[in-house]
Design an enzyme around this catalytic site. Structure first.
Site, short mmCIF file in Angstrom:
data_model
loop_
_atom_site.label_atom_id
_atom_site.label_comp_id
_atom_site.label_asym_id
_atom_site.label_seq_id
_atom_site.Cartn_x
_atom_site.Cartn_y
_atom_site.Cartn_z
CB SER A 201 -0.60 0.96 6.60
OG SER A 201 -1.70 1.61 7.22
CB CYS A 202 -4.74 -0.79 2.47
SG CYS A 202 -5.46 0.86 2.47
CB CYS B 161 -0.90 0.00 1.22
SG CYS B 161 -1.87 1.52 1.38
#
Lengths: 97, 101, 199
Positions: C103-104, C99
């Site tokens: 921070s997916c 990501c």
């Protein structure tokens, strides 16, 4: 990327030259107590419809570059959550002193 | 815009809203102006650009779009690819003439 | 190691929580319950999903069609979680998830993202130099295998379905799940060959 109009925002990190030669630090530790508490607080505030993850991200992305790069991951979250709660009038600045 | 079928060639708009003021966008800078191929329709989702400011957020079609990786950074191995979720309002026909046709 | 939070950040967090508690918005019990629930999520779930997909073609089809439903089948509640997409590695193509914007991460099936996944170096380099990043994990792909980097930018969360290593014929779901690491589910590593696993 010499065109200043095409300079990416700080958080928009895909392929940026700044970290090209930085090895990935293989830190496998789970978040510390502070991180887990911030994480839980964010989830609760979202559950209670007081903020969305999109707002969280907008708040993180608006942190000035020098601080964005210096703060830890969950410090950036906390900064954004605090700003949002103040912006929405959920809490007042004097209550946080 | 009618829903794009998988296989459709598209171009990511070469737009830089972050230069115009506060915004929240999900289209990485390195894809602006790049051409790719619609791989899959992922569904309709509330527009994060509005959600981020607690505005009413109409749903927009989200696509999985596939790009050749080496042309983006002028490095990398031929055949390598980047696959990215992109909202419909960031996509335009690869060739503007197609739109008129 | 990631540096600890500053003292003023700890104080700021407690001041915010105290103000929210005073208004009846959150309680210590709710915070503890939320944290306990987050702590329960672990990459063992993702590993078991992969192992089952290797053994059961019907489950594999479900996993690739609707990852969230496949996770529910494992007893994970996906209520309120983003849709889960699963990317199938083949002999010709390897997937790597990053990501670049934040921070997916598929937390429902992998738990907290590791620190390195959120690091500036990983976020910036994975899309530009994926093979260099893999090399830091000691991961070298077979000649001719292409990489597809998946930049997780929006409403989905992505997990990799790696290829089942040769030499695992006849293995049970438990045995298979044990060789599927969190790193393999992100795509920085491959499930270890049994010989290497035994070594």
């Amino acid at each position: 990327m010499s065109d200043p109009d095409r300079t990416p925002a700080t958080h928009d990190m895909g392929g940026v030259p700044r970290f090209r030669c930085t090895p990935v630090e293989r830190d496998e530790e789970p978040p510390d107590a502070f991180g887990k508490r911030v994480d839980a607080l964010r989830q609760l505030l979202a559950q209670k419809k007081l903020m969305t993850v999109d707002e969280l991200r907008r708040g993180i992305e608006s942190i000035p570059e020098e601080e964005y790069l210096a703060l830890t991951y969950y410090e950036r979250w906390l900064r954004s959550i605090t700003t949002l709660m103040l912006e929405k009038g959920v809490v007042q600045a004097e209550e946080l002193r | 815009m009618a829903e794009l079928a998988p296989g459709t060639r598209v171009r990511v708009k070469d737009d830089w809203p972050e230069r115009r003021g506060p915004c929240h966008i999900r289209t990485p800078h390195y894809l602006r102006g790049r051409s790719g191929t619609v791989q899959r329709v992922l569904g309709r989702f509330a527009n994060p650009e509005d959600l981020a400011f607690a505005r009413p957020a109409p749903k927009r079609v989200l696509y999985h779009v596939l790009f050749d990786q080496p042309p983006i950074f002028q490095e990398g191995r031929p055949g390598d690819e980047v696959l990215v979720e992109i909202f419909e309002h960031w996509l335009e026909p690869e060739n503007p003439a197609q739109e008129a046709a | 190691m990631s540096p600890p939070a500053r003292r003023e950040s700890l104080a700021q967090l407690e001041a915010l929580i105290a103000a929210l508690k005073a208004k009846g918005i959150v309680s210590e019990e709710e915070l503890a319950a939320r944290q306990a629930s987050t702590d329960r999520a672990s990459p063992e779930t993702g590993a078991r999903m992969v192992a089952r997909a290797w053994l059961d073609p019907e489950y594999r089809a479900l996993l690739l069609r609707d990852g969230a439903q496949a996770a529910e089948r494992m007893g994970v509640s996906m209520a309120g979680a983003p849709p889960l997409g699963v990317l199938e590695d083949t002999a010709a193509r390897h997937h790597l998830v990053v990501c670049t914007l934040c921070s997916c991460y598929p937390r429902a099936v992998l738990g907290y993202p590791p620190h390195w996944y959120k690091s500036f170096a990983y976020r910036s380099r994975a899309v530009r130099d994926p093979r260099g990043v893999l090399a830091e994990w000691g991961t070298v792909l077979p000649e001719g295998m292409e990489i597809r980097v998946v930049d997780s930018t929006a409403d989905y969360r992505w997990m990799v379905l790696p290829m089942r290593p040769a030499g695992t014929e006849g293995w049970s779901e438990d045995q298979l799940a044990a060789i599927v690491t969190r790193d393999a589910l992100v795509g920085v590593a491959l499930p270890q060959q049994p010989a290497a696993a035994a070594a």
